[in-house]
Motif scaffolding. Structure first.
Motif, PDB file in Angstrom:
ATOM      1  N   ASN A   4       0.912  -1.295   0.254  1.00  0.00           N
ATOM      2  CA  ASN A   4       0.107  -0.226   0.095  1.00  0.00           C
ATOM      3  C   ASN A   4       1.024   0.977   0.113  1.00  0.00           C
ATOM      4  N   THR A  39       3.245  11.678   8.186  1.00  0.00           N
ATOM      5  CA  THR A  39       3.813  11.930   6.677  1.00  0.00           C
ATOM      6  C   THR A  39       5.571  11.538   6.617  1.00  0.00           C
ATOM      7  N   THR A  60      -3.216   5.567   4.959  1.00  0.00           N
ATOM      8  CA  THR A  60      -3.446   6.534   5.854  1.00  0.00           C
ATOM      9  C   THR A  60      -3.199   6.053   6.959  1.00  0.00           C
ATOM     10  N   PRO A  61      -3.533   7.706   7.710  1.00  0.00           N
ATOM     11  CA  PRO A  61      -2.810   8.152   9.255  1.00  0.00           C
ATOM     12  C   PRO A  61      -2.808   7.053  10.012  1.00  0.00           C
ATOM     13  N   THR A  62      -3.787   6.413  10.085  1.00  0.00           N
ATOM     14  CA  THR A  62      -4.536   5.446  11.130  1.00  0.00           C
ATOM     15  C   THR A  62      -3.084   3.857  10.561  1.00  0.00           C
ATOM     16  N   ASP A  63      -2.900   3.375   9.614  1.00  0.00           N
ATOM     17  CA  ASP A  63      -2.346   2.356   9.431  1.00  0.00           C
ATOM     18  C   ASP A  63      -0.821   2.933   9.715  1.00  0.00           C
ATOM     19  N   LYS A 100       5.610   8.229   6.504  1.00  0.00           N
ATOM     20  CA  LYS A 100       5.249   7.016   5.292  1.00  0.00           C
ATOM     21  C   LYS A 100       6.549   6.605   4.404  1.00  0.00           C
ATOM     22  N   ASN A 124       0.113   4.180  -0.500  1.00  0.00           N
ATOM     23  CA  ASN A 124      -1.230   5.605  -0.365  1.00  0.00           C
ATOM     24  C   ASN A 124      -1.648   4.731   1.222  1.00  0.00           C
TER      25      ASN A 124
END
Length: 148
Positions: free
Chosen positions: A5, A74, A9-12, A77, A7
């Motif tokens: 993945n 960010t 999410t902030p939760t991920d 990531k 992209n």
């Protein structure tokens, strides 16, 4: 097949940070414990060995990933994408190995064990029938409290 993945999410990313804290913490604790047993030193004693330094690095990496993922998703990531890009092929390989071992080694052994017994009672009893005689239970109060 499995893909990374790119992209998240902030939760991920927060979940990734907590997983790194937990995973590196457990691995570091196991390494520390095994070294302290082998070296016959106290569990909390520091002797500066390579195993203890590696444990400290693992704990630091876990804390770093967790703090960074909670503070700045960010910034986490690229770490997440790199980590998943490295571990997804390892996971695919290991799952293939484990399933191969399961189907080639464990299932034939299980099959041989089950074939020697009759757990489903499929073989006919005397008289060529599958009928099983009913054995009534005695009607006691304890039996009525627990019917099965």
């Amino acid at each position: 097949m499995f893909t990374v993945n790119k992209n998240p999410t902030p939760t991920d990313l927060r979940k990734f940070g907590w997983a790194m804290l937990f995973g590196f913490g457990i691995l570091g604790a196991i390494l520390w414990f095994l070294h302290s047993r082998k070296a016959e030193i106290g569990l909390l004693a520091w002797d500066g060995s390579g195993a203890q330094i590696a444990s400290s690095i693992m704990w630091s990496a876990g804390v770093f990933c967790c703090v960074i993922s909670l503070a700045s998703p960010t910034f986490t990531k690229p770490i997440y994408i790199f980590w998943m890009s490295v571990t997804v092929p390892i996971g695919l390989f290991m799952s293939t190995v484990m399933l191969t071992i399961l189907f080639v080694v464990l299932l034939p052994i299980f099959s041989l064990i089950v074939r020697r017994t009759d757990p489903l009672r499929k073989k006919p009893h005397s008289g060529g029938t599958y009928w099983e005689d009913y054995k009534p239970h005695e009607p006691t109060i304890e039996r009525m409290r627990r019917p099965f």
